[in-house]
Design an enzyme around this catalytic site. Structure first.
Site, PDB file in Angstrom:
ATOM      1  N   HIS A 109      31.044  27.300   6.941  1.00 57.72           N
ATOM      2  CA  HIS A 109      30.925  28.314   8.014  1.00 57.72           C
ATOM      3  C   HIS A 109      30.578  28.108   9.140  1.00 57.72           C
ATOM      4  CE1 HIS A 109      26.875  27.900   5.889  1.00 57.72           C
ATOM      5  NE2 HIS A 109      26.302  28.405   6.967  1.00 57.72           N
ATOM      6  N   CYS A 110      31.016  28.545  10.202  1.00 51.63           N
ATOM      7  CA  CYS A 110      29.927  29.489  11.161  1.00 51.63           C
ATOM      8  C   CYS A 110      29.032  30.952  11.728  1.00 51.63           C
ATOM      9  CB  CYS A 110      30.860  28.925  12.429  1.00 51.63           C
ATOM     10  SG  CYS A 110      30.375  30.004  14.051  1.00 51.63           S
TER      11      CYS A 110
END
Length: 142
Positions: free
Chosen positions: A52-53
């Site tokens: 994820h970011c």
């Protein structure tokens, strides 16, 4: 716009003692006030974490025990950084995709975050991440 060059190792002060070493994260050791702390452990061999970011949140990762790799992507380049010392942490700024892999047996990953959990701050799909980075690039150029 953040890139993989903004991600950096930070040495955590180590107090050496014959009874054992002590490291402390306080004051300006990291560039944010920690609002959330969690840790990963008992990660099965071959498993990956992360993926994820964060749009705004920063994180500081420390391998308290064992080792693992952090795969970083900024939309243009990929970088792999290994954490394997409890007095060296990795500062991951906002806007960087991260995946954790290659956990050694007994590895423990401590994460200090600049914000409390907020699902709205996560991008969990890599295609959406690429769109996010493209929008940010266009916004910065305009």
């Amino acid at each position: 716009m953040t890139t993989n060059n903004d991600v950096q190792f930070i040495e955590i002060p180590k107090i050496k003692d014959r009874r054992g070493n002590l490291s402390v994260v306080e004051g300006d050791t990291i560039p944010f006030e920690s609002k959330r702390v969690y840790y990963l452990y008992d990660v099965p061999g071959g498993s990956r974490r992360g993926g994820h970011c964060h749009m705004e949140q920063q994180e500081f990762l420390i391998a308290l025990s064992g080792s693992f790799d952090v795969v970083l992507k900024d939309g243009k380049s990929k970088k792999v950084m290994t954490l394997n010392k409890p007095n060296i942490g990795l500062l991951i700024v906002d806007g960087i995709w991260r995946e954790l892999e290659n956990f050694s047996s007994g590895a423990v990953c401590l994460v200090m975050s600049s914000a409390v959990f907020d699902e709205a701050d996560y991008i969990r799909n890599y295609k959406d991440f690429k769109l996010f980075k493209n929008r940010r690039t266009k916004t910065k150029v305009s």
